[in-house]
Write an enzyme that holds these catalytic residues in place. Structure first.
Site, PDB file in Angstrom:
ATOM      1  N   GLU A  52      24.469  23.412 -12.828  1.00 29.14           N
ATOM      2  CA  GLU A  52      24.252  24.639 -12.041  1.00 29.14           C
ATOM      3  C   GLU A  52      23.730  24.284 -10.648  1.00 29.14           C
ATOM      4  OE1 GLU A  52      23.135  24.169 -15.165  1.00 29.14           O
ATOM      5  OE2 GLU A  52      24.453  25.550 -16.231  1.00 29.14           O
ATOM      6  N   GLY A  81       6.761  21.675 -14.929  1.00 32.41           N
ATOM      7  CA  GLY A  81       7.037  23.020 -14.408  1.00 32.41           C
ATOM      8  C   GLY A  81       7.935  23.011 -13.190  1.00 32.41           C
ATOM      9  N   GLN A 119      51.275  16.092 -32.317  1.00 29.88           N
ATOM     10  CA  GLN A 119      51.172  16.416 -30.889  1.00 29.88           C
ATOM     11  C   GLN A 119      49.778  16.958 -30.514  1.00 29.88           C
ATOM     12  OE1 GLN A 119      53.602  19.585 -29.011  1.00 29.88           O
ATOM     13  NE2 GLN A 119      54.766  17.881 -28.170  1.00 29.88           N
ATOM     14  N   ARG A 135      44.578   5.784 -37.828  1.00 28.67           N
ATOM     15  CA  ARG A 135      44.299   6.729 -38.919  1.00 28.67           C
ATOM     16  C   ARG A 135      45.584   7.470 -39.269  1.00 28.67           C
ATOM     17  NH1 ARG A 135      41.208   8.271 -43.201  1.00 28.67           N
ATOM     18  NH2 ARG A 135      40.848  10.520 -43.252  1.00 28.67           N
ATOM     19  N   GLU A 149      19.246  14.408 -12.441  1.00 25.27           N
ATOM     20  CA  GLU A 149      19.626  14.319 -11.012  1.00 25.27           C
ATOM     21  C   GLU A 149      20.329  15.587 -10.553  1.00 25.27           C
ATOM     22  OE1 GLU A 149      20.580  10.491  -9.650  1.00 25.27           O
ATOM     23  OE2 GLU A 149      19.792   9.563 -11.486  1.00 25.27           O
ATOM     24  N   GLY A 179      35.529  13.618 -39.628  1.00 27.70           N
ATOM     25  CA  GLY A 179      34.202  13.564 -40.267  1.00 27.70           C
ATOM     26  C   GLY A 179      33.419  12.339 -39.862  1.00 27.70           C
TER      27      GLY A 179
HETATM   28  C1  LIG Z   1      16.252  11.681 -19.808  1.00 25.62           C
HETATM   29  C2  LIG Z   1      15.760  12.236 -18.514  1.00 25.62           C
HETATM   30  C3  LIG Z   1      15.527  11.391 -17.449  1.00 25.62           C
HETATM   31  C4  LIG Z   1      15.046  11.902 -16.242  1.00 25.62           C
HETATM   32  N1  LIG Z   1      14.747  11.031 -15.226  1.00 25.62           N
HETATM   33  C5  LIG Z   1      14.061  11.499 -14.154  1.00 25.62           C
HETATM   34  C6  LIG Z   1      13.526  10.582 -13.180  1.00 25.62           C
HETATM   35  O1  LIG Z   1      13.727   9.372 -13.255  1.00 25.62           O
HETATM   36  N2  LIG Z   1      12.782  11.090 -12.164  1.00 25.62           N
HETATM   37  C7  LIG Z   1      12.554  12.420 -12.040  1.00 25.62           C
HETATM   38  O2  LIG Z   1      11.859  12.813 -11.086  1.00 25.62           O
HETATM   39  N3  LIG Z   1      13.082  13.313 -12.914  1.00 25.62           N
HETATM   40  C8  LIG Z   1      13.805  12.889 -13.977  1.00 25.62           C
HETATM   41  N4  LIG Z   1      14.298  13.769 -14.913  1.00 25.62           N
HETATM   42  C9  LIG Z   1      14.124  15.207 -14.709  1.00 25.62           C
HETATM   43  C10 LIG Z   1      15.453  15.934 -14.493  1.00 25.62           C
HETATM   44  O3  LIG Z   1      15.952  15.636 -13.212  1.00 25.62           O
HETATM   45  C11 LIG Z   1      15.218  17.456 -14.725  1.00 25.62           C
HETATM   46  O4  LIG Z   1      15.051  17.626 -16.116  1.00 25.62           O
HETATM   47  C12 LIG Z   1      16.376  18.281 -14.225  1.00 25.62           C
HETATM   48  O5  LIG Z   1      16.435  18.261 -12.823  1.00 25.62           O
HETATM   49  C13 LIG Z   1      16.288  19.747 -14.689  1.00 25.62           C
HETATM   50  O6  LIG Z   1      15.025  20.260 -14.493  1.00 25.62           O
HETATM   51  P1  LIG Z   1      14.290  21.045 -15.690  1.00 25.62           P
HETATM   52  O7  LIG Z   1      14.385  20.201 -16.895  1.00 25.62           O
HETATM   53  O8  LIG Z   1      12.933  21.436 -15.240  1.00 25.62           O
HETATM   54  O9  LIG Z   1      15.180  22.335 -15.937  1.00 25.62           O
HETATM   55  P2  LIG Z   1      14.929  23.763 -15.255  1.00 25.62           P
HETATM   56  O10 LIG Z   1      14.778  23.597 -13.791  1.00 25.62           O
HETATM   57  O11 LIG Z   1      13.851  24.463 -15.997  1.00 25.62           O
HETATM   58  O12 LIG Z   1      16.329  24.481 -15.527  1.00 25.62           O
HETATM   59  C14 LIG Z   1      16.610  25.132 -16.764  1.00 25.62           C
HETATM   60  C15 LIG Z   1      18.005  25.740 -16.679  1.00 25.62           C
HETATM   61  O13 LIG Z   1      18.041  26.738 -15.631  1.00 25.62           O
HETATM   62  C16 LIG Z   1      19.087  26.435 -14.717  1.00 25.62           C
HETATM   63  N5  LIG Z   1      18.695  26.811 -13.357  1.00 25.62           N
HETATM   64  C17 LIG Z   1      17.535  26.525 -12.731  1.00 25.62           C
HETATM   65  N6  LIG Z   1      17.538  27.021 -11.480  1.00 25.62           N
HETATM   66  C18 LIG Z   1      18.755  27.596 -11.299  1.00 25.62           C
HETATM   67  C19 LIG Z   1      19.397  28.269 -10.206  1.00 25.62           C
HETATM   68  N7  LIG Z   1      18.797  28.420  -9.019  1.00 25.62           N
HETATM   69  N8  LIG Z   1      20.658  28.754 -10.399  1.00 25.62           N
HETATM   70  C20 LIG Z   1      21.284  28.585 -11.603  1.00 25.62           C
HETATM   71  N9  LIG Z   1      20.730  27.968 -12.657  1.00 25.62           N
HETATM   72  C21 LIG Z   1      19.487  27.464 -12.506  1.00 25.62           C
HETATM   73  C22 LIG Z   1      19.281  24.921 -14.848  1.00 25.62           C
HETATM   74  O14 LIG Z   1      20.567  24.542 -14.409  1.00 25.62           O
HETATM   75  C23 LIG Z   1      19.084  24.720 -16.347  1.00 25.62           C
HETATM   76  O15 LIG Z   1      20.267  25.014 -17.020  1.00 25.62           O
HETATM   77  C24 LIG Z   1      14.826  13.290 -16.104  1.00 25.62           C
HETATM   78  C25 LIG Z   1      15.087  14.139 -17.200  1.00 25.62           C
HETATM   79  C26 LIG Z   1      15.523  13.631 -18.378  1.00 25.62           C
HETATM   80  C27 LIG Z   1      15.743  14.575 -19.544  1.00 25.62           C
END
Ligand SMILES: Cc1cc2nc3c(=O)[nH]c(=O)nc-3n(C[C@H](O)[C@H](O)[C@H](O)COP(=O)(O)OP(=O)(O)OC[C@H]3O[C@@H](n4cnc5c(N)ncnc54)[C@H](O)[C@@H]3O)c2cc1C
Length: 385
Positions: A369, A132, A281, A270, A365, A342
């Site tokens: 956004e 969350g 081009q 190809r 990271e 393809g």
């Molecule tokens: C493969 C993988 C590896 C990861 N590794 C790590 C790790 O090692 N350690 C760790 O702690 N975390 C890790 N993460 C977590 C990752 O950093 C988060 O998934 C990421 O920061 C986004 O958070 P969320 O998925 O909750 O998206 P949400 O925060 O739910 O965001 C959903 C969407 O809303 C947008 N959004 C949210 N707030 C705003 C705003 N204020 N303004 C505009 N747009 C907004 C976001 O850009 C996104 O498009 C990992 C995730 C994955 C998938």
């Protein structure tokens, strides 16, 4: 013929790390990449090779057993490996992300124990996100409450890079739930402790050789396991992520270079309508656009890394570099699939894998956004009278 993409020049010490990465990537990682993607298999053999070549802990200071490298060298190594295998480079990036809170704020005893372990092959992972709370980590619900000289950590972290594979975790939890971002602290936890459970592994679109897991906490740790000041772990996480963003930019540039190489090779060989497709081009201009954008992203990457190595503040530059490089890698992967036609849509072509591996660059990271948010905050701060 010289590659038209801009090439960085390295100091001798940095170049030695890059040469080691080049050798390993060529001889081992490139050949394993398709298989670990297909099987979604954590490549312990690659990790062992990174460890024994001194690359897993290259950025750890020499006094703690590491290679004492610059960020420039670390970025160049990640870029090089990403050309062949983004899963392996993502594993290396996760090592760095786990190590940086310790490097920036750990005590000497913590550095000796945990960075020493990392150099020896027992990874440290960075655990701030929750189901969350991703973009908004201050919304986390995991907490720590004091119990004598110990803290009781409770809650669940999610999306942990190298989760399960790493022995240690820097877990960010609330120590003052009423204080928002000013009430978060970081603690080291060992996965072998009773009260630590890792039981969910994410099935991912790309970088499938990496392990991404949960981390359930119901564990007591001593106050000496706290990293940095009480309630001040949020700035520590942000400083760590600044470095991490340079590394994701390096991964992005490597993926884009891989896509460019594949696309060029295919365009030269190809044939349609009686000539190689590079003679059309519309195809050649796609290559020209990718080459230009990769050069720009690469220039930003090495400027950001150099600036960090010289002690400069790169918070905004790292966000810009990650934002730009990750979106360049998106366009490069897309163009490469298009040029492969393809076949580019089908396994086991490398461009199909790059297309999937690339997508996370714009998410972890800090999403694109969130990078724009960081940059726009810097603009506002600078413009304020
Ligand atoms: C493969 C993988 C590896 C990861 N590794 C790590 C790790 O090692 N350690 C760790 O702690 N975390 C890790 N993460 C977590 C990752 O950093 C988060 O998934 C990421 O920061 C986004 O958070 P969320 O998925 O909750 O998206 P949400 O925060 O739910 O965001 C959903 C969407 O809303 C947008 N959004 C949210 N707030 C705003 C705003 N204020 N303004 C505009 N747009 C907004 C976001 O850009 C996104 O498009 C990992 C995730 C994955 C998938």
């Amino acid at each position: 013929m010289m590659n038209p993409i801009w090439e960085p020049e390295f100091e001798a010490a940095d170049a030695a790390f890059v040469a080691r990465a080049d050798e390993l990537s060529r001889s081992h990682f490139a050949g394993r990449a398709a298989e670990i993607d297909r099987l979604q298999e954590y490549p312990w053999d690659n990790v062992k090779r990174l460890t024994s070549a001194g690359l897993a802990g290259m950025f750890v200071p020499r006094q703690f057993g590491g290679g004492g490298s610059t960020l420039t060298a670390a970025a160049a190594v990640v870029e090089r490996i990403s050309i062949d295998c983004a899963s392996t480079s993502a594993i290396l990036c996760a090592y760095q992300l786990g190590a940086f809170p310790l490097l920036l704020a750990g005590t000497d005893a913590q550095k000796e124990q945990y960075l020493g372990a990392l150099v020896g092959g027992e990874g440290v992972s960075f655990a701030i996100s929750e189901r969350g709370a991703g973009s908004d980590p201050a919304a986390m619900s995991a907490s720590a409450s004091p119990e004598g000289a110990e803290w009781l950590l409770r809650g669940e972290k999610y999306w942990i890079g190298n989760g399960g594979a790493s022995r240690y975790y820097v877990a960010f939890v609330k120590t003052d739930p009423s204080a928002g971002a000013r009430g978060i602290s970081a603690f080291m936890v060992d996965k072998t402790l009773p009260g630590i459970t890792i039981d969910e592994y994410v099935d991912k679109m790309g970088i499938r050789g990496t392990q991404t897991s949960n981390l359930k906490l119901d564990v007591r740790v001593r106050d000496s396991e706290r990293v940095g000041n009480l309630n001040r772990a949020m700035p520590l996480a942000l400083k760590t992520l600044t470095v991490g963003r340079v590394m994701v930019a390096a991964q992005s540039v490597g993926l884009a270079l891989g896509a460019f190489q594949e696309a060029t090779q295919r365009a030269m060989t190809r044939e349609t309508f009686g000539s190689p497709i590079v003679d059309h081009q519309a195809v050649a201009f796609k290559l020209a656009d990718i080459a230009t954008e990769i050069s720009a992203a690469r220039l930003m990457l090495y400027e950001a890394a150099h600036t960090y190595d010289r002690g400069g503040d790169v918070a905004a530059l790292a966000a810009m570099t990650k934002l730009f490089a990750s979106e360049v890698s998106h366009r490069a992967a897309d163009a490469a699939v298009q040029i492969w036609g393809g076949l580019g849509y089908c396994k086991p072509t490398k461009v199909e894998r790059i297309y999937r591996d690339q997508r996370i660059m714009e998410i972890y990271e800090g999403t694109s956004e969130i990078q724009r948010l960081v940059i726009s905050r810097a603009i506002r701060a600078a413009a304020r009278p």
